[in-house]
Write a protein that holds these residues in place. Structure first.
Motif, PDB file in Angstrom:
ATOM      1  N   ASP A 141      72.532  59.048 -15.806  1.00 19.23           N
ATOM      2  CA  ASP A 141      73.760  58.391 -16.221  1.00 19.23           C
ATOM      3  C   ASP A 141      74.472  57.911 -14.962  1.00 19.23           C
ATOM      4  O   ASP A 141      73.954  58.027 -13.860  1.00 19.23           O
ATOM      5  CB  ASP A 141      74.639  59.320 -17.061  1.00 19.23           C
ATOM      6  CG  ASP A 141      75.025  60.605 -16.305  1.00 19.23           C
ATOM      7  OD1 ASP A 141      74.802  60.665 -15.078  1.00 19.23           O
ATOM      8  OD2 ASP A 141      75.533  61.535 -16.955  1.00 19.23           O
ATOM      9  N   GLN A 142      75.659  57.362 -15.102  1.00 18.94           N
ATOM     10  CA  GLN A 142      76.355  56.796 -13.950  1.00 18.94           C
ATOM     11  C   GLN A 142      76.631  57.850 -12.886  1.00 18.94           C
ATOM     12  O   GLN A 142      76.498  57.602 -11.683  1.00 18.94           O
ATOM     13  CB  GLN A 142      77.660  56.140 -14.408  1.00 18.94           C
ATOM     14  CG  GLN A 142      78.362  55.369 -13.293  1.00 18.94           C
ATOM     15  CD  GLN A 142      79.463  54.477 -13.828  1.00 18.94           C
ATOM     16  OE1 GLN A 142      79.577  54.294 -15.034  1.00 18.94           O
ATOM     17  NE2 GLN A 142      80.272  53.926 -12.933  1.00 18.94           N
ATOM     18  N   SER A 143      76.982  59.070 -13.306  1.00 20.39           N
ATOM     19  CA  SER A 143      77.270  60.146 -12.359  1.00 20.39           C
ATOM     20  C   SER A 143      76.023  60.555 -11.588  1.00 20.39           C
ATOM     21  O   SER A 143      76.060  60.721 -10.358  1.00 20.39           O
ATOM     22  CB  SER A 143      77.845  61.354 -13.106  1.00 20.39           C
ATOM     23  OG  SER A 143      78.031  62.447 -12.221  1.00 20.39           O
ATOM     24  N   LEU A 144      74.901  60.705 -12.299  1.00 18.03           N
ATOM     25  CA  LEU A 144      73.663  61.103 -11.629  1.00 18.03           C
ATOM     26  C   LEU A 144      73.141  59.972 -10.740  1.00 18.03           C
ATOM     27  O   LEU A 144      72.587  60.220  -9.670  1.00 18.03           O
ATOM     28  CB  LEU A 144      72.602  61.501 -12.661  1.00 18.03           C
ATOM     29  CG  LEU A 144      71.252  61.975 -12.101  1.00 18.03           C
ATOM     30  CD1 LEU A 144      71.424  63.107 -11.096  1.00 18.03           C
ATOM     31  CD2 LEU A 144      70.323  62.413 -13.243  1.00 18.03           C
ATOM     32  N   ALA A 145      73.354  58.732 -11.161  1.00 20.42           N
ATOM     33  CA  ALA A 145      72.949  57.592 -10.334  1.00 20.42           C
ATOM     34  C   ALA A 145      73.686  57.618  -8.998  1.00 20.42           C
ATOM     35  O   ALA A 145      73.101  57.359  -7.934  1.00 20.42           O
ATOM     36  CB  ALA A 145      73.226  56.281 -11.071  1.00 20.42           C
ATOM     37  N   GLU A 146      74.968  57.956  -9.031  1.00 22.26           N
ATOM     38  CA  GLU A 146      75.750  58.052  -7.795  1.00 22.26           C
ATOM     39  C   GLU A 146      75.254  59.205  -6.937  1.00 22.26           C
ATOM     40  O   GLU A 146      75.155  59.080  -5.708  1.00 22.26           O
ATOM     41  CB  GLU A 146      77.224  58.235  -8.139  1.00 22.26           C
ATOM     42  CG  GLU A 146      78.166  58.077  -6.946  1.00 22.26           C
ATOM     43  CD  GLU A 146      78.160  56.665  -6.401  1.00 22.26           C
ATOM     44  OE1 GLU A 146      78.252  56.520  -5.164  1.00 22.26           O
ATOM     45  OE2 GLU A 146      78.054  55.702  -7.193  1.00 22.26           O
ATOM     46  N   ALA A 147      74.913  60.341  -7.571  1.00 27.84           N
ATOM     47  CA  ALA A 147      74.404  61.506  -6.827  1.00 27.84           C
ATOM     48  C   ALA A 147      73.051  61.190  -6.194  1.00 27.84           C
ATOM     49  O   ALA A 147      72.773  61.594  -5.056  1.00 27.84           O
ATOM     50  CB  ALA A 147      74.289  62.711  -7.764  1.00 27.84           C
ATOM     51  N   ARG A 152      71.953  51.702  -5.547  1.00 32.69           N
ATOM     52  CA  ARG A 152      72.918  52.001  -6.604  1.00 32.69           C
ATOM     53  C   ARG A 152      72.778  51.003  -7.756  1.00 32.69           C
ATOM     54  O   ARG A 152      72.773  51.379  -8.935  1.00 32.69           O
ATOM     55  CB  ARG A 152      74.340  51.963  -6.043  1.00 32.69           C
ATOM     56  CG  ARG A 152      75.396  52.232  -7.112  1.00 32.69           C
ATOM     57  CD  ARG A 152      76.813  52.040  -6.620  1.00 32.69           C
ATOM     58  NE  ARG A 152      77.233  53.136  -5.746  1.00 32.69           N
ATOM     59  CZ  ARG A 152      77.460  53.033  -4.451  1.00 32.69           C
ATOM     60  NH1 ARG A 152      77.282  51.842  -3.858  1.00 32.69           N
ATOM     61  NH2 ARG A 152      77.842  54.057  -3.725  1.00 32.69           N
ATOM     62  N   ALA A 153      72.640  49.720  -7.413  1.00 35.46           N
ATOM     63  CA  ALA A 153      72.507  48.689  -8.447  1.00 35.46           C
ATOM     64  C   ALA A 153      71.244  48.906  -9.276  1.00 35.46           C
ATOM     65  O   ALA A 153      71.255  48.735 -10.511  1.00 35.46           O
ATOM     66  CB  ALA A 153      72.490  47.306  -7.800  1.00 35.46           C
ATOM     67  N   LYS A 154      70.182  49.284  -8.622  1.00 32.91           N
ATOM     68  CA  LYS A 154      68.924  49.519  -9.336  1.00 32.91           C
ATOM     69  C   LYS A 154      69.052  50.700 -10.303  1.00 32.91           C
ATOM     70  O   LYS A 154      68.624  50.622 -11.460  1.00 32.91           O
ATOM     71  CB  LYS A 154      67.805  49.786  -8.329  1.00 32.91           C
ATOM     72  CG  LYS A 154      66.424  49.956  -8.942  1.00 32.91           C
ATOM     73  CD  LYS A 154      65.366  50.002  -7.845  1.00 32.91           C
ATOM     74  CE  LYS A 154      64.015  49.621  -8.382  1.00 32.91           C
ATOM     75  NZ  LYS A 154      63.025  49.372  -7.327  1.00 32.91           N
ATOM     76  N   LEU A 155      69.634  51.778  -9.816  1.00 36.98           N
ATOM     77  CA  LEU A 155      69.764  52.967 -10.650  1.00 36.98           C
ATOM     78  C   LEU A 155      70.716  52.726 -11.825  1.00 36.98           C
ATOM     79  O   LEU A 155      70.478  53.209 -12.945  1.00 36.98           O
ATOM     80  CB  LEU A 155      70.249  54.153  -9.810  1.00 36.98           C
ATOM     81  CG  LEU A 155      69.248  54.676  -8.772  1.00 36.98           C
ATOM     82  CD1 LEU A 155      69.894  55.747  -7.903  1.00 36.98           C
ATOM     83  CD2 LEU A 155      67.999  55.232  -9.451  1.00 36.98           C
ATOM     84  N   LEU A 156      71.793  51.975 -11.597  1.00 38.92           N
ATOM     85  CA  LEU A 156      72.717  51.681 -12.690  1.00 38.92           C
ATOM     86  C   LEU A 156      72.050  50.808 -13.758  1.00 38.92           C
ATOM     87  O   LEU A 156      72.356  50.924 -14.953  1.00 38.92           O
ATOM     88  CB  LEU A 156      73.967  50.993 -12.144  1.00 38.92           C
ATOM     89  CG  LEU A 156      74.896  51.883 -11.307  1.00 38.92           C
ATOM     90  CD1 LEU A 156      76.057  51.079 -10.749  1.00 38.92           C
ATOM     91  CD2 LEU A 156      75.418  53.069 -12.143  1.00 38.92           C
ATOM     92  N   LYS A 157      71.115  49.953 -13.337  1.00 38.67           N
ATOM     93  CA  LYS A 157      70.362  49.170 -14.306  1.00 38.67           C
ATOM     94  C   LYS A 157      69.442  50.087 -15.111  1.00 38.67           C
ATOM     95  O   LYS A 157      69.253  49.910 -16.310  1.00 38.67           O
ATOM     96  CB  LYS A 157      69.546  48.090 -13.577  1.00 38.67           C
ATOM     97  CG  LYS A 157      68.812  47.136 -14.521  1.00 38.67           C
ATOM     98  CD  LYS A 157      67.981  46.118 -13.752  1.00 38.67           C
ATOM     99  CE  LYS A 157      68.852  45.166 -12.972  1.00 38.67           C
ATOM    100  NZ  LYS A 157      68.033  44.070 -12.347  1.00 38.67           N
TER     101      LYS A 157
END
Length: 372
Positions: A6-12, A59-64
């Motif tokens: 999710d967005q939180s794990l993507a940031e981590a 970050r952009a890749k993971l958020l996608k």
């Protein structure tokens, strides 16, 4: 911890990778150095570059991927980023000619290893993928692999790279131009938004890159012929061939890259020094003497009949160091052995290091003959 991305794990995950930037950079630089050295030794004309994925790009890749259920469910921990994102460290080899792509891939398989449990190097020829094959306007051409350093290279400053992998992208220089433009205009955007002029220009450029590949091949071949003709004149004038690279040029010009049908191309620059030294020791230095020694039938007999028997003997007796590479000058060196192994084996070896390749092979051939 969350069960999927999710967005939180993507940031981590992004932060976890950023903390490892220096380690990934070290891996990328080590791989670039090894490839450049090997390609230079094999006389393959190419350019090598590398990069570590930037923070914002990751970050952009993971958020996608957050919105991709199949990818999102792979993640449960920040360190999963190292497992499932293949291009955190990436190295690109751009060959002058399209035909060298496979050669570079085979070299990579020799000097690197694969991820644990992925024995195929995750090898993929992109233009053979369904996504590209189904799109007549897609001219993407590249070979992708996942590579890791071998255990022997995990020493000194590289001893903490055992768990890291790198994406290797192999493409021709002209294909790289189309790949990059398509990536920036289409892949990162929305193809449906492109104008007719943009789509037409991309297709025209794709066709031009294929035509350009043929032009480059013709240019390189013409240059090689001119250099060979000049070199042959010099060789015949001196009547002796005492230089290893001159020997390689002569052999390639005389026998051709594809020595046998349905077999791998011969790399005439690999292991050429031991062959040159053996020929000089035996007094076989004139082009006429060289071609008389290495007749097509003699080379064919070695490759098809004697080499398989000799290879089994080496494996059975644990000869692991200086293993012959039958697709290099070792084919010619081994072809000397049936008539000259005793002479080469008797050549004195001084120093504390391992025996020179030509002497080591001669001793092994003598042992092979004794075992028959």
């Amino acid at each position: 911890m969350t069960e999927m991305l999710d967005q939180s794990l993507a940031e981590a995950c992004t932060n976890e990778c950023h903390r490892s930037f220096d380690r990934l950079l070290k891996l990328q630089l080590r791989i670039v150095d090894k490839l450049e050295s090997e390609l230079r030794e094999r006389k393959i004309m190419a350019r090598v570059s590398g990069r570590v994925k930037g923070r914002e790009s990751l970050r952009a890749k993971l958020l996608k991927w957050v919105n991709d259920e199949e990818k999102a469910k792979l993640f449960s921990d920040p360190r999963d980023v190292f497992k499932y994102v293949g291009d955190l460290a990436a190295v690109r080899v751009m060959t002058y000619v399209e035909q060298d792509r496979e050669r570079v891939a085979n070299i990579a398989k020799e000097i690197f290893t694969h991820r644990l449990g992925r024995e195929d190097f995750e090898y993929e020829v992109k233009e053979s993928s369904p996504r590209v094959k189904s799109d007549d306007a897609n001219y993407y051409r590249a070979t992708h692999m996942q590579i890791c350093l071998k255990e022997a290279d995990l020493t000194g400053h590289s001893d903490n790279l055992a768990d890291d992998h790198c994406e290797l992208q192999i493409t021709s220089m002209l294909a790289h131009v189309w790949n990059e433009i398509e990536h920036d205009i289409v892949y990162k955007g929305d193809r449906t938004q492109l104008s007719t002029d943009e789509l037409s220009a991309l297709e025209s450029l794709g066709l031009l890159t294929k035509t350009g590949d043929n032009i480059i091949v013709n240019l390189m071949n013409a240059n090689a012929r001119r250099v060979m003709e000049q070199h042959t004149k010099l060789v015949h004038a001196s009547k002796e061939m005492l230089d290893a690279d001159a020997l390689s040029s002569f052999l390639e010009g005389h026998y051709g890259t594809k020595l046998f049908s349905h077999s791998q191309a011969i790399d005439y620059w690999k292991n050429n020094e031991p062959l040159s030294l053996a020929l000089r020791h035996l007094g076989i230095t004139h082009p006429h003497d060289i071609t008389s020694t290495f007749t097509p039938s003699r080379l064919y007999e070695m490759r098809k009949t004697e080499w398989p028997l000799f290879k089994r003997f080496l494996e059975r007796n644990g000869y692991e160091r200086q293993t012959p590479d039958i697709n290099s000058c070792d084919l010619f060196l081994l072809s000397l052995m049936p008539e000259n192994s005793a002479t080469l084996a008797a050549f004195p070896h001084t120093g504390m290091g391992p025996k020179p390749r030509q002497i080591a092979f001669a001793h092994r051939w003598e042992a092979f003959l004794s075992s028959r």
